[in-house]
Design a protein around this motif. Structure first.
Motif, mmCIF file in Angstrom:
data_model
loop_
_atom_site.group_PDB
_atom_site.id
_atom_site.type_symbol
_atom_site.label_atom_id
_atom_site.label_comp_id
_atom_site.label_asym_id
_atom_site.label_seq_id
_atom_site.Cartn_x
_atom_site.Cartn_y
_atom_site.Cartn_z
ATOM 1 N N PHE A 1 4.189 -14.199 -10.208
ATOM 2 C CA PHE A 1 3.978 -13.093 -9.267
ATOM 3 C C PHE A 1 3.671 -11.799 -10.014
ATOM 4 O O PHE A 1 4.317 -11.469 -11.020
ATOM 5 N N GLU A 2 2.667 -11.098 -9.527
ATOM 6 C CA GLU A 2 2.304 -9.781 -10.030
ATOM 7 C C GLU A 2 2.361 -8.811 -8.849
ATOM 8 O O GLU A 2 2.205 -9.230 -7.695
ATOM 9 N N PHE A 3 2.532 -7.524 -9.127
ATOM 10 C CA PHE A 3 2.751 -6.568 -8.048
ATOM 11 C C PHE A 3 1.899 -5.314 -8.244
ATOM 12 O O PHE A 3 1.687 -4.857 -9.362
ATOM 13 N N SER A 4 1.384 -4.802 -7.124
ATOM 14 C CA SER A 4 0.722 -3.503 -7.123
ATOM 15 C C SER A 4 1.264 -2.710 -5.947
ATOM 16 O O SER A 4 1.691 -3.292 -4.944
ATOM 17 N N SER A 5 1.240 -1.384 -6.068
ATOM 18 C CA SER A 5 1.774 -0.563 -4.977
ATOM 19 C C SER A 5 1.032 0.755 -4.910
ATOM 20 O O SER A 5 0.338 1.159 -5.855
ATOM 21 N N GLY A 6 1.160 1.426 -3.781
ATOM 22 C CA GLY A 6 0.497 2.705 -3.585
ATOM 23 C C GLY A 6 -1.007 2.539 -3.453
ATOM 24 O O GLY A 6 -1.508 1.519 -2.985
ATOM 25 N N ALA A 7 -1.734 3.568 -3.876
ATOM 26 C CA ALA A 7 -3.188 3.571 -3.723
ATOM 27 C C ALA A 7 -3.874 2.604 -4.668
ATOM 28 O O ALA A 7 -5.040 2.257 -4.475
ATOM 29 N N HIS A 8 -3.171 2.167 -5.712
ATOM 30 C CA HIS A 8 -3.806 1.310 -6.716
ATOM 31 C C HIS A 8 -3.991 -0.111 -6.197
ATOM 32 O O HIS A 8 -3.067 -0.732 -5.686
ATOM 33 N N PHE A 9 -5.212 -0.621 -6.321
ATOM 34 C CA PHE A 9 -5.498 -2.025 -6.073
ATOM 35 C C PHE A 9 -6.332 -2.475 -7.267
ATOM 36 O O PHE A 9 -7.260 -1.776 -7.677
ATOM 37 N N ALA B 1 0.798 -1.224 0.000
ATOM 38 C CA ALA B 1 0.000 0.000 0.000
ATOM 39 C C ALA B 1 0.830 1.273 0.000
ATOM 40 O O ALA B 1 0.303 2.345 -0.262
ATOM 41 N N CYS B 2 2.096 1.180 0.301
ATOM 42 C CA CYS B 2 2.935 2.379 0.262
ATOM 43 C C CYS B 2 3.917 2.263 -0.897
ATOM 44 O O CYS B 2 4.078 1.196 -1.496
ATOM 45 N N THR B 3 4.542 3.363 -1.222
ATOM 46 C CA THR B 3 5.566 3.354 -2.263
ATOM 47 C C THR B 3 6.893 3.726 -1.623
ATOM 48 O O THR B 3 6.972 4.614 -0.796
ATOM 49 N N HIS B 4 7.919 3.003 -1.973
ATOM 50 C CA HIS B 4 9.242 3.311 -1.440
ATOM 51 C C HIS B 4 10.288 2.845 -2.439
ATOM 52 O O HIS B 4 9.998 2.096 -3.368
ATOM 53 N N HIS B 5 11.505 3.273 -2.212
ATOM 54 C CA HIS B 5 12.603 2.874 -3.083
ATOM 55 C C HIS B 5 12.856 1.378 -2.913
ATOM 56 O O HIS B 5 13.053 0.884 -1.808
ATOM 57 N N ARG B 6 12.830 0.659 -4.027
ATOM 58 C CA ARG B 6 13.048 -0.786 -3.987
ATOM 59 C C ARG B 6 14.533 -1.099 -3.889
ATOM 60 O O ARG B 6 15.342 -0.602 -4.671
ATOM 61 N N GLN B 7 14.881 -1.931 -2.894
ATOM 62 C CA GLN B 7 16.266 -2.347 -2.758
ATOM 63 C C GLN B 7 16.435 -3.745 -3.328
ATOM 64 O O GLN B 7 15.462 -4.426 -3.645
ATOM 65 N N CYS B 8 17.669 -4.192 -3.431
ATOM 66 C CA CYS B 8 17.919 -5.489 -4.064
ATOM 67 C C CYS B 8 17.284 -6.635 -3.283
ATOM 68 O O CYS B 8 16.952 -7.666 -3.861
ATOM 69 N N GLU B 9 17.087 -6.460 -1.979
ATOM 70 C CA GLU B 9 16.445 -7.507 -1.168
ATOM 71 C C GLU B 9 15.094 -7.013 -0.647
ATOM 72 O O GLU B 9 14.727 -7.254 0.508
ATOM 73 N N ASP B 10 14.351 -6.339 -1.505
ATOM 74 C CA ASP B 10 13.038 -5.814 -1.143
ATOM 75 C C ASP B 10 12.126 -6.949 -0.689
ATOM 76 O O ASP B 10 12.065 -8.011 -1.321
ATOM 77 N N ILE B 11 11.389 -6.713 0.399
ATOM 78 C CA ILE B 11 10.575 -7.784 0.966
ATOM 79 C C ILE B 11 9.454 -8.222 0.029
ATOM 80 O O ILE B 11 9.194 -9.420 -0.137
ATOM 81 N N GLY B 12 8.774 -7.262 -0.590
ATOM 82 C CA GLY B 12 7.611 -7.612 -1.398
ATOM 83 C C GLY B 12 7.949 -8.209 -2.743
ATOM 84 O O GLY B 12 7.317 -9.180 -3.181
ATOM 85 N N THR B 13 8.946 -7.652 -3.416
ATOM 86 C CA THR B 13 9.246 -8.098 -4.774
ATOM 87 C C THR B 13 10.318 -9.180 -4.848
ATOM 88 O O THR B 13 10.442 -9.851 -5.877
#
Length: 406
Positions: free
Chosen positions: A330-338, A301-313
């Motif tokens: 796997f598919e991904f959504s982030s921020g306000a978009h669902f 639900a939030c947006t942040h800088h993705r790191q190499c060991e990002d938890i979600g992705t």
């Protein structure tokens, strides 16, 4: 707490809805005492939901949403109506602005039905009271929560604000993250990893919120990193009432904390605080049954800088493959978009929801449930995959029911 001290996810979201030219934006401006929205006699002036974070007395810090007209016409108008309906899913309270001179129309009734289905308070503001004759005023029989207002003269605006505040207080529940699990004088150990993913100079919101709730309960908190946990436990004269860990450290922490000491995670406490914990336990069964090619949506639900060991992705997809022995897509959504549709999705893995409101989290949960798609959050997924989900649910009053679902 003041405006700047209240997390955005903890502010009541108040949505203003109405047909085109009912005077909705004018009412918003009158309520907020600001020119928040553009006012014009041209239908469809409000094209996208306008959001403003502010202090609304006597309620306190809130988010005001001025939605597009709910009866807009044409192809572009239908897009605006869709935006208005989407805005409703983020609201804790809905204010329906009705043109009192014209009366309630079908679009107003449809919006009222949608609000009732969401189970949130509805306030009807009958605008343009200055255009009514004395006899018309007398004939108007309003239901509870209805207010006669005029954005032009200011009539009824204070009463409208008071009605909104009462609705918010009626809706409020005594939500506590951890207070009902501990007593005054208890010691709670909070395990907070400080690594490359930790924000500089602060700890993340769920950790802040749990720490504050411990202190508000007049208990004491011992905060440490995973590598310090064994020494911290040894230093205590008696075992702590509860250990709460970051979910990513679950496996390490579970090995250190004795079996007779209750253990849970910040993410599980947030799942309980934000919404329907039982829905997430149902998702554990779906996680266990994933097969090659199944579609898994990871929603953050939030947006942040993705790191190499990002938890979600990175971390969660890798752990799911290792734990289940399957190779899902796997598919991904982030921020306000669902996603508007979850057709074909086998499982939604959702973040803890610390940056969104209860209403938004409920909208995501309801969307998954309505399409029969199981949902689990990050913390419970990590707990399941490290073999400590049942243990991490044990401290909760709901444990018996939840464990029966596993």
């Amino acid at each position: 707490m003041g405006l700047n001290d209240t997390p955005a996810s903890e502010r009541a979201t108040i949505g203003f809805f109405g047909i085109c030219n009912a005077g909705k934006s004018s009412v918003v401006n009158a309520v907020t005492s600001q020119d928040l929205s553009i006012v014009s006699g041209t239908p469809g002036t409000t094209t996208d939901p306008v959001r403003k974070t502010m202090e609304l007395l006597p309620l306190g810090p809130v988010v005001i949403v001025d939605a597009p007209g709910i009866d807009d016409a044409g192809e572009l108008g239908q897009l605006r109506v869709r935006k208005a309906k989407q805005a409703l899913t983020t609201c804790d309270i809905a204010v329906l602005v009705i043109d009192a001179a014209r009366g309630e129309e079908e679009a107003d009734c449809e919006l009222a039905r949608a609000v009732r289905e969401r189970g949130i308070p509805l306030v009807r503001a009958w605008n343009k009271a200055d255009l009514l004759s004395p006899s018309e005023r007398q004939r108007m029989q309003h239901r509870e929560g209805d207010v006669l207002v005029s954005a032009v003269t200011g009539e009824g605006i204070n009463e409208l604000k008071e009605t909104i505040a009462r609705s918010a207080r009626t809706r409020e529940k005594q939500k506590r993250l951890i207070a009902d699990l501990i007593q005054e004088g208890d010691t709670v150990v909070l395990v907070v990893p400080i690594d490359s993913s930790a924000p500089k100079g602060r700890i993340i919101l769920p950790q802040q919120m749990v720490l504050r709730d411990v202190l508000d309960s007049h208990a004491q908190a011992l905060v440490c990193q995973p590598s310090q946990l064994a020494g911290a436990l040894t230093s205590l004269r008696q075992p702590p009432r509860l250990v709460v860990t970051d979910s990513q450290a679950f496996e390490q922490v579970a090995r250190i904390v004795p079996d007779d000491v209750p253990l849970t995670s910040f993410s599980i406490l947030m799942a309980r605080y934000r919404g329907d914990l039982s829905s997430f336990t149902d998702g554990a069964r779906a996680l266990a049954g994933l097969r090659d090619g199944d579609r898994v949506l990871v929603s953050e639900a939030c947006t942040h800088h993705r790191q190499c060991e990002d938890i979600g992705t990175v971390k969660i997809p890798r752990m799911i493959r290792e734990c289940t022995g399957s190779n899902p897509t796997f598919e991904f959504s982030s921020g306000a978009h669902f996603p508007d549709s979850l057709a074909g999705v086998s499982l939604v893995v959702h973040c803890g929801g610390c940056m969104i409101s209860d209403a938004q989290m409920k909208a995501h949960t309801d969307a998954a449930r309505s399409e029969g798609v199981p949902l689990i959050n990050y913390g419970m997924a990590l707990a399941y995959m490290t073999g400590v989900l049942k243990r991490s649910l044990q401290p909760l009053p709901e444990a018996k029911t939840l464990l029966e679902n596993l």
